[in-house]
Design an enzyme around this catalytic site. Sequence first.
Site, short mmCIF file in Angstrom:
data_model
loop_
_atom_site.label_atom_id
_atom_site.label_comp_id
_atom_site.label_asym_id
_atom_site.label_seq_id
_atom_site.Cartn_x
_atom_site.Cartn_y
_atom_site.Cartn_z
N GLU A 22 0.85 -1.19 0.00
CA GLU A 22 0.00 0.00 0.00
C GLU A 22 0.89 1.24 0.00
OE1 GLU A 22 -3.31 -0.18 2.80
OE2 GLU A 22 -2.49 1.58 3.77
N TYR A 61 -6.42 6.85 0.45
CA TYR A 61 -7.11 8.14 0.24
C TYR A 61 -7.12 8.89 1.56
CZ TYR A 61 -10.02 11.53 -1.96
OH TYR A 61 -10.46 12.69 -2.53
N GLY A 73 -13.51 5.56 6.30
CA GLY A 73 -12.59 6.64 6.67
C GLY A 73 -12.79 6.99 8.13
N TYR A 105 -10.95 -6.08 10.96
CA TYR A 105 -10.14 -5.71 12.13
C TYR A 105 -9.97 -6.92 13.07
CZ TYR A 105 -11.17 -1.21 10.19
OH TYR A 105 -11.27 -0.17 9.31
N LYS A 140 7.74 4.72 4.01
CA LYS A 140 9.13 4.25 3.87
C LYS A 140 9.12 2.75 3.64
CE LYS A 140 12.13 7.28 6.51
NZ LYS A 140 12.99 7.30 7.69
#
Length: 320
Positions: free
Chosen positions: A21, A53, A128, A182, A308
């Site tokens: 991702e 997003y 979101g 989750y 990263k």
Amino acid sequence: MKIIDIINNAIEKKECHFAFELLPPLKGDNITKLYSTVDMLKKFKPAYINVTYHREDVKYVERGDGLLERRITSKRPGTVAISAALMAKYNIEVVPHIICGGFSKSDTEDALIDLSFLGINNILALRGDNLRGERVFKSVDGGHSYATELVEHIMDMNRGVYIDNEVENTHPTDFCIGVAGYPEKHLESPNIEMDIEHLKRKVDGGAAYIITQMFFDNSHYFRFVDLCRAAGITVPIIPGIKPLSTKNQLMLLPQAFHVDIPVELARKAEACATNKDVREVGIEWAIKQCEELKAKGVPVIHFYTMGKADNIERVAAAIF
Ligand code: FAD
């Protein structure tokens, strides 16, 4: 190709694939860093790349009269464009995330129409998070309140039904939908069982697969899969992995993502003199997690790069 076909192929051939991702660059930055990340990771033949997003943020700016002014800012625009750019440059499947927060139903439909025109037919459908400073999630006027509603909207478009039935002789879209799950339950859910009931509604509504929130203890994932199967959820459940990389994350990750860091990992990280050492501990831990997941036959492991990816490269080199 549809992500569910890639996953099913991997299941059939008993393969385990790499996926990751990416976050869009911060506003004002360019796309080259993102390309460098993909250049670094493409040797592991990613099954697909997700592009997150990020909804608008709230900023408080001091006014001349000593009061604060609340301003809405956008930090990371570009999900649709970046997805298209990655697909064109690398000829790889991309999965843009579409969220409910900050979107009216028309905004959502417009974004989906853009994606469909671009030939992007894979979506991760999410609600979101709350806007900063808001205690509960609030949809904009006429927006979706839960990911279930977004899934329904996309499935309507897949049947050629657009908002308000205002156009005739429509072309159906052809989206394959993933949703979030989750293993340690969503923070707002009173318990894991009810969270899974809501997850099942997303799947019954049309989601083809689930990607999990990050976890650092595989037993959470295995238990979650068992509970989902017992609840009648049969779609693939792709594990999400993030290597721990700084000491601060011992506090920040549980705070932001409501996940537990196992004692052994936390103690090892705490004992490190530098964050460089923590990064090594995190890589070693993630490799062990992935080895077990692969041995148990998961078809894809999804990596959270969070900007990263050198540590992801090390983990992937050990696993794929
Ligand atoms: P939902 O499925 O809508 O669930 C939200 C909560 O509401 C849950 O507690 C659920 O149990 C409950 N619920 C659901 N339906 C109902 C109902 N009908 N009645 C009552 N309660 C209900 N966030 C971003 O902003 N951008 C991203 O790109 C992004 N990518 C992510 C990728 C992954 C793989 C994951 C796991 C999360 C990602 N998130 C992202 C975070 C996500 O948006 C948040 O966790 C958000 O708080 C919940 O989103 P959801 O889609 O799981 O919501």
